[in-house]
Design a protein around this motif. Structure first.
Motif, PDB file in Angstrom:
ATOM      1  N   LYS A  70      87.231  32.730  74.944  1.00 36.34           N
ATOM      2  CA  LYS A  70      87.479  33.428  74.405  1.00 36.34           C
ATOM      3  C   LYS A  70      87.224  34.359  73.238  1.00 36.34           C
ATOM      4  O   LYS A  70      86.226  35.109  73.055  1.00 36.34           O
ATOM      5  CB  LYS A  70      88.914  34.892  75.373  1.00 36.34           C
ATOM      6  N   LEU A  71      87.606  33.311  72.067  1.00 36.85           N
ATOM      7  CA  LEU A  71      87.776  33.554  70.935  1.00 36.85           C
ATOM      8  C   LEU A  71      86.176  33.308  70.576  1.00 36.85           C
ATOM      9  O   LEU A  71      86.011  34.214  69.389  1.00 36.85           O
ATOM     10  CB  LEU A  71      88.910  32.544  69.853  1.00 36.85           C
ATOM     11  N   VAL A  72      85.716  32.078  71.040  1.00 37.47           N
ATOM     12  CA  VAL A  72      84.246  32.200  70.910  1.00 37.47           C
ATOM     13  C   VAL A  72      82.823  33.213  71.004  1.00 37.47           C
ATOM     14  O   VAL A  72      82.171  33.009  70.649  1.00 37.47           O
ATOM     15  CB  VAL A  72      84.185  30.617  70.666  1.00 37.47           C
ATOM     16  N   SER A  73      83.475  33.421  72.294  1.00 38.45           N
ATOM     17  CA  SER A  73      82.699  34.454  72.525  1.00 38.45           C
ATOM     18  C   SER A  73      82.608  36.259  72.063  1.00 38.45           C
ATOM     19  O   SER A  73      83.291  36.635  71.437  1.00 38.45           O
ATOM     20  CB  SER A  73      83.314  35.099  74.399  1.00 38.45           C
ATOM     21  N   ARG A  74      81.049  36.105  72.146  1.00 37.30           N
ATOM     22  CA  ARG A  74      80.317  37.160  72.206  1.00 37.30           C
ATOM     23  C   ARG A  74      81.225  38.977  72.477  1.00 37.30           C
ATOM     24  O   ARG A  74      81.195  39.826  71.830  1.00 37.30           O
ATOM     25  CB  ARG A  74      78.901  37.615  71.814  1.00 37.30           C
ATOM     26  N   ASP A  75      81.115  38.740  73.517  1.00 39.94           N
ATOM     27  CA  ASP A  75      81.299  39.760  73.989  1.00 39.94           C
ATOM     28  C   ASP A  75      83.120  40.636  73.564  1.00 39.94           C
ATOM     29  O   ASP A  75      83.173  41.538  73.795  1.00 39.94           O
ATOM     30  CB  ASP A  75      82.587  39.105  75.803  1.00 39.94           C
ATOM     31  N   PHE A 192      90.836  16.510  72.013  1.00 41.47           N
ATOM     32  CA  PHE A 192      91.643  18.327  72.150  1.00 41.47           C
ATOM     33  C   PHE A 192      92.524  18.271  70.522  1.00 41.47           C
ATOM     34  O   PHE A 192      92.894  18.621  70.097  1.00 41.47           O
ATOM     35  CB  PHE A 192      91.760  18.304  72.763  1.00 41.47           C
ATOM     36  N   ASP A 193      92.868  16.412  70.704  1.00 42.90           N
ATOM     37  CA  ASP A 193      94.176  16.584  68.997  1.00 42.90           C
ATOM     38  C   ASP A 193      93.062  16.763  68.117  1.00 42.90           C
ATOM     39  O   ASP A 193      93.674  17.502  67.364  1.00 42.90           O
ATOM     40  CB  ASP A 193      94.778  15.562  69.646  1.00 42.90           C
ATOM     41  N   LEU A 194      92.103  16.052  68.031  1.00 38.04           N
ATOM     42  CA  LEU A 194      91.385  16.462  66.039  1.00 38.04           C
ATOM     43  C   LEU A 194      91.244  17.566  66.496  1.00 38.04           C
ATOM     44  O   LEU A 194      91.085  18.041  65.371  1.00 38.04           O
ATOM     45  CB  LEU A 194      90.852  14.867  66.868  1.00 38.04           C
ATOM     46  N   LEU A 195      90.939  18.462  67.591  1.00 40.15           N
ATOM     47  CA  LEU A 195      90.593  19.300  67.233  1.00 40.15           C
ATOM     48  C   LEU A 195      91.194  20.983  66.423  1.00 40.15           C
ATOM     49  O   LEU A 195      91.222  20.924  66.043  1.00 40.15           O
ATOM     50  CB  LEU A 195      89.513  20.307  68.695  1.00 40.15           C
ATOM     51  N   LYS A 196      92.604  20.468  67.385  1.00 46.85           N
ATOM     52  CA  LYS A 196      93.469  21.227  66.631  1.00 46.85           C
ATOM     53  C   LYS A 196      93.741  21.489  65.942  1.00 46.85           C
ATOM     54  O   LYS A 196      94.262  21.585  64.656  1.00 46.85           O
ATOM     55  CB  LYS A 196      94.849  21.012  67.985  1.00 46.85           C
ATOM     56  N   GLU A 197      94.073  19.746  64.753  1.00 48.07           N
ATOM     57  CA  GLU A 197      94.191  19.878  63.511  1.00 48.07           C
ATOM     58  C   GLU A 197      93.564  19.850  62.404  1.00 48.07           C
ATOM     59  O   GLU A 197      93.782  20.685  62.073  1.00 48.07           O
ATOM     60  CB  GLU A 197      94.938  17.534  63.233  1.00 48.07           C
ATOM     61  N   ALA A 227      91.832  28.513  67.646  1.00 45.92           N
ATOM     62  CA  ALA A 227      93.039  29.062  68.941  1.00 45.92           C
ATOM     63  C   ALA A 227      94.263  28.708  67.808  1.00 45.92           C
ATOM     64  O   ALA A 227      94.865  29.010  67.326  1.00 45.92           O
ATOM     65  CB  ALA A 227      93.148  28.400  69.689  1.00 45.92           C
ATOM     66  N   GLU A 228      93.611  27.503  66.697  1.00 43.77           N
ATOM     67  CA  GLU A 228      94.049  27.184  65.650  1.00 43.77           C
ATOM     68  C   GLU A 228      93.987  28.333  64.786  1.00 43.77           C
ATOM     69  O   GLU A 228      95.152  28.481  63.314  1.00 43.77           O
ATOM     70  CB  GLU A 228      93.923  26.198  65.296  1.00 43.77           C
ATOM     71  N   GLY A 229      93.788  29.241  64.993  1.00 44.63           N
ATOM     72  CA  GLY A 229      93.070  30.095  63.715  1.00 44.63           C
ATOM     73  C   GLY A 229      92.698  30.068  62.574  1.00 44.63           C
ATOM     74  O   GLY A 229      92.063  30.800  61.476  1.00 44.63           O
ATOM     75  N   ASN A 230      91.596  29.604  62.784  1.00 44.96           N
ATOM     76  CA  ASN A 230      90.548  29.182  61.943  1.00 44.96           C
ATOM     77  C   ASN A 230      88.508  29.069  62.762  1.00 44.96           C
ATOM     78  O   ASN A 230      88.488  28.748  63.612  1.00 44.96           O
ATOM     79  CB  ASN A 230      90.434  27.161  61.538  1.00 44.96           C
ATOM     80  N   ASP A 231      88.538  30.321  62.045  1.00 42.36           N
ATOM     81  CA  ASP A 231      87.055  30.470  63.009  1.00 42.36           C
ATOM     82  C   ASP A 231      85.728  29.975  61.760  1.00 42.36           C
ATOM     83  O   ASP A 231      84.833  30.318  62.271  1.00 42.36           O
ATOM     84  CB  ASP A 231      87.159  32.394  63.056  1.00 42.36           C
ATOM     85  N   ARG A 232      85.799  29.387  60.566  1.00 49.80           N
ATOM     86  CA  ARG A 232      85.132  28.557  59.662  1.00 49.80           C
ATOM     87  C   ARG A 232      84.084  27.325  61.117  1.00 49.80           C
ATOM     88  O   ARG A 232      84.418  26.649  60.511  1.00 49.80           O
ATOM     89  CB  ARG A 232      85.459  27.877  59.196  1.00 49.80           C
ATOM     90  N   VAL A 233      83.442  27.945  62.263  1.00 51.68           N
ATOM     91  CA  VAL A 233      82.950  27.055  62.667  1.00 51.68           C
ATOM     92  C   VAL A 233      81.497  26.865  62.924  1.00 51.68           C
ATOM     93  O   VAL A 233      80.846  27.927  63.244  1.00 51.68           O
ATOM     94  CB  VAL A 233      83.801  26.568  64.512  1.00 51.68           C
ATOM     95  N   VAL A 234      80.951  25.830  62.267  1.00 56.20           N
ATOM     96  CA  VAL A 234      79.055  26.061  62.635  1.00 56.20           C
ATOM     97  C   VAL A 234      79.316  25.120  63.812  1.00 56.20           C
ATOM     98  O   VAL A 234      79.485  23.534  64.239  1.00 56.20           O
ATOM     99  CB  VAL A 234      78.533  25.563  61.601  1.00 56.20           C
ATOM    100  N   LEU A 235      78.443  24.863  64.907  1.00 54.79           N
ATOM    101  CA  LEU A 235      78.109  24.815  65.621  1.00 54.79           C
ATOM    102  C   LEU A 235      77.035  23.297  65.484  1.00 54.79           C
ATOM    103  O   LEU A 235      76.153  24.520  64.987  1.00 54.79           O
ATOM    104  CB  LEU A 235      77.443  25.465  67.140  1.00 54.79           C
TER     105      LEU A 235
ATOM    106  N   PRO B 137      91.651  25.487  75.623  1.00 54.72           N
ATOM    107  CA  PRO B 137      93.492  25.037  75.099  1.00 54.72           C
ATOM    108  C   PRO B 137      94.405  26.063  75.876  1.00 54.72           C
ATOM    109  O   PRO B 137      95.591  25.778  75.429  1.00 54.72           O
ATOM    110  CB  PRO B 137      92.893  25.880  73.638  1.00 54.72           C
ATOM    111  N   HIS B 138      93.636  26.893  76.716  1.00 54.53           N
ATOM    112  CA  HIS B 138      94.668  27.891  77.578  1.00 54.53           C
ATOM    113  C   HIS B 138      95.332  27.104  78.814  1.00 54.53           C
ATOM    114  O   HIS B 138      95.413  27.955  79.335  1.00 54.53           O
ATOM    115  CB  HIS B 138      93.619  29.324  77.905  1.00 54.53           C
TER     116      HIS B 138
END
Lengths: 334, 334, 334, 334
Positions: A70-75, A192-197, A227-235, B137-138
């Motif tokens: 949801k957070l990454v979605s452009r919707d 997923f653990d690494l992603l969260k950290e 989901a951890e509050g970090n939206d500085r993500v480049v795919l 994550p949900h």
């Protein structure tokens, strides 16, 4: 969500499904068909966990209309996100960010020379691997922390921000000390653990697509970071595994416009790992920009024939210089 | 190793390749063909790192005759390895080991009930997940250390050894405290740091095949564990990702006899994750034994419709009991 | 060719292989290694059929250095082939050929309107399907010969050469009567009898890559046509089947520069079938040209919402006009 | 059918979709969600062609609840179909039918010897290829009509019905003259014209799954034959193409129980083509029976080392005899 019942489902089974949906605080709308009944689910805010329902007797399949992110979605976030790293900006309205450097950091001299060369050619960020995931245990595994220092020094010497891969959580503090951007490799896309950290650090993240990850899984992995509050993500698209082995992976360029439509996050392309062949890298790099990539990640080595890792896909200095000139010309018409 | 030169390679380029091979202490044997020259490499003990050579000008490809693993190969270790875990023995000459239990540990009661049921039906080991890798994550992420305790208690109560997944290095000490065998999940098959640390523990390891891992990569991953001096490794086929999505994954059963030929390590099959469909699990479990599997890993839940994870592929108690009876009959003719 | 023996191969087995090679008039060069023996085969002119040798006891694998095609290979024909169809020229040094038109011919009016529109926008060739391969028997199967007539009339009306698919040998005479170029669809790429007959006509052929064909198989299919003396073959990448289903197929653009290196034949790209999504077609069409494609095949329908086939991937007239303008700008820098 | 609208779809767009559905004589049931509207379609008898609707503005996707086949579906035909060929019966309640013989018919003697051997070992049907699809044009292409005669003679001599591949429509009359069952090869699974003509003959058909065909496409291909009034169709799983190349294809055994659930048609397995390795054939053949296959197709050659085609995957006479004995023992517990 739509729940499709088996054609032989009894009315008791259908009623149990409806009861279950209502117990979740949602509304159920049966749609009787000539062959089988379907049940529409209304009232949900986003993705519904269908585990309970999918397991009920008489249920053939559940079809999600909402997505598991949801957070990454452009919707929900129509505006494109810009990610800034040491002056370089990934995202709509900014020229593509070219990240260049060797696959692995081999020595202080090699790293510095690579930095000078890619900087002179016009690169915007410097890359280099200190911790290397290698298929077999008997291959060169990277210089570790020492490599990080060389990367930082080289970046400072030429004034470029640096990105490097972090492979495990324990490495995070030291990588954060030396790097400007954290790379999550394809093999760790679902660690997923690494992603969260990584999400908790607040650092910009370069998230590579797993070699067999669907677009949906790719976006769901990014969701862990946001989901951890970090939206500085480049795919980063870097090729997927298919039956075709003439190239190292199959570069899935269509993913670029598709993800730009589905998500507000920037996306770049790594033609070096995707193709595994030096001769294809510049061509596919240019094609990636035309496909809408917000940047490229290119392996460059001062002496590819002496590279300890992936030399066959590394450009030499001249090759990279020529590519930068061509990208320049291309951007003029994009 | 065989080095194939481009058909337009010059004699200088060929000579440089030969010089490079000789500098590595090996012997080079040129094989001139009508179209291009190939160069055979002789005198190597096992796999040669071809990085330097592959990058030389004029080289089209290098073809490995040796493989990137040695310790796991039957070539060097013809005798089949037996892995013993709390009385259960995986390997040639022993009846198949049946591991059963819920996908995730949900509560003390659920775990204990599952343990009683699978034990009564004749299972040899107990499984249950405390740390769950979930695509988004949900979703429910597992009970963590509390879950480990429930698993251990349940195992003790029924006298069965327990296996559970370890997802990150930091979890190793606590998982080693509670488990008899460490499971490496498909997503972590190439988490090389984790493989090394698991190797160092000396614990028996259940290594699942990555969803897009070739057999060669699978064996090379096991090599990481053996390289740390730990040969108590059981391989596990759990389906690969293909274009076919009617099943969750495509169960690649042919890998079982093939790996038994290539490696001395035991191999088991997980039909639950492979198919993702309850109705297919018993059938494919039986087929796996016929294909030569040294065991099975089966998801069993006291109440699949209430499972928090993967209920659609879990057998209920009756289903598992019926399967165990059928396996019994089948073994009589194997 | 290199023959790799099992590490347990006996010297008798090795000698039998050598005798077999010599019986074929070739030279055998044993390369004893520390683990196993390999045997190099010298003196062959091109690809060796390895059936007999591969079946001998003690042989582990045979590795081909030559390829199962020769006529299509650039090794033996360094100069790029140009294929001319009614004034349009596919190949190096010529501007990309844009083929456009509806997926299927639906009526005289629809075909004529489509022809007028794509011609006005600058297309160089007209396409339209008269015989349609459809997954299920209950879908629209095409107008047949009547459709061919409409296509020819429309082509004549606007002065564009026409290409259409031939699905079976019996259709060849009538398709040759009406079309300027014969298309072999992806499903027929390995319909070898059809390839041979198409080869005999001497007509230009548009050969689409099979949905799961490797590059090697693709080129070997073209070899069937050239083996009949017809080298007027244009290859067409149209996406391959992978685990990713967010797009209809996965467009494998890297194949374009790779095939240009391996073969002298021209290659074009069909972004409509590859992506299956209208919004992606123009972007991937442009990327294809940058990747080096000698042309594009684009589905255009006067009213996509009313198309009887593949409307979701068809551009409307305005969309196609816009794409042509963008392609123009792009070519200026290629 | 369920139609999912874009989250930004306007109410005009939604109404146009509803109008379109009603124009088709169906009922539309809007299901407004929090993010987007879905529209259920009611009242259809089977699969709805969604072309018109999928192309309407505002439509994101259409989700089929019904399938693109009906005649082959068990939903409408719960009773299992039995296919009888010269005394051999494929289907539920009958012992598995073992089809054996060489990949290609090479001579009168070879075919007769093979027939005697497989018959003596207990095979129920004889196979042999007269027309061979080969990847490259320079390989052995089969004996043609002469081969058909040898096959017929050999079948008559040992009293076994014969099956052989038909590759093109023109071959149908002569193949029907000599064969008892018509095989459609994997490459022709979507050669729809051939399927229709084969359907019209009324002969029993052995339909092999295409190398990259989904189960749904496989069943839709069979639908073409049944749509001509011929329900004497036996399906054959023969491996699919995946990233794994250690085996020739990946045998997808899970398809057997799945298809038995979805369709009333019998299904057999070809472990020879699936694995491509002689040593794996017997093991996977046995696993296939356990998975529920109604028969096996096995390549057997009197002298595999001299086979002109696929010798590496052919059993010799002793190997086939041993397999038949093992199958016998296995059936006792199935």
């Amino acid at each position: 969500m739509l729940i499709v019942m088996h054609h032989s489902a009894t009315s008791e089974q259908i009623e149990r499904v409806i009861a279950e949906i209502e117990a979740m605080g949602l509304k159920a709308e049966p749609i009787p068909g000539s062959l089988r009944t379907a049940i529409g689910v209304l009232g949900n805010q986003g993705y519904v966990d269908d585990t309970t329902i999918r397991n009920l007797p008489g249920v053939r399949e559940t079809i999600h209309v909402s997505k598991p992110y949801k957070l990454v979605s452009r919707d929900f976030h129509p505006q494109s996100t810009l990610v800034e790293v040491g002056g370089a900006v990934f995202g709509d309205g900014h020229p593509p960010v070219i990240i260049a450097g060797p696959c692995s950091i081999e020595s202080e001299e090699q790293m510095l020379m690579a930095a000078r060369q890619v900087s002179a050619a016009g690169a915007h960020m410097l890359r280099g691997g200190a911790f290397k995931p290698r298929t077999g245990p008997h291959s060169f595994q990277g210089l570790g922390v020492e490599g990080l220092k060389y990367l930082r020094q080289a970046g400072n010497a030429v004034g470029l921000p640096v990105v490097t891969e972090v492979m495990r959580i324990e490495q995070l503090p030291v990588v954060c000390e030396y790097a400007d951007m954290l790379q999550i490799g394809a093999r760790n896309m679902q660690n997923f653990d690494l992603l969260k950290e990584v999400g908790k650090t607040g650092y910009p993240v370069l998230l590579k697509r797993g070699m067999s990850a669907t677009i949906e899984e790719f976006l769901a992995a990014a969701e862990y970071i946001l989901a951890e509050g970090n939206d500085r993500v480049v795919l980063c698209e870097r090729g997927i595994r298919t039956f075709e082995r003439a190239t190292r992976n199959t570069l899935d360029l269509s993913v670029v416009p598709l993800i730009r439509e589905m998500s507000h996050l920037p996306i770049i392309v790594d033609p070096s790992h995707a193709t595994g062949k030096r001769a294809l890298v510049p061509i596919m790099g240019k094609a990636a920009l035309v496909a809408g990539a917000h940047g490229l990640m290119i392996e460059v080595h001062p002496d590819p024939a002496r590279a300890l890792c992936d030399g066959a896909q590394s450009l030499d200095t001249d090759g990279f210089g020529a590519l930068m000139a061509e990208l320049q010309r291309l951007q003029a018409v994009l």
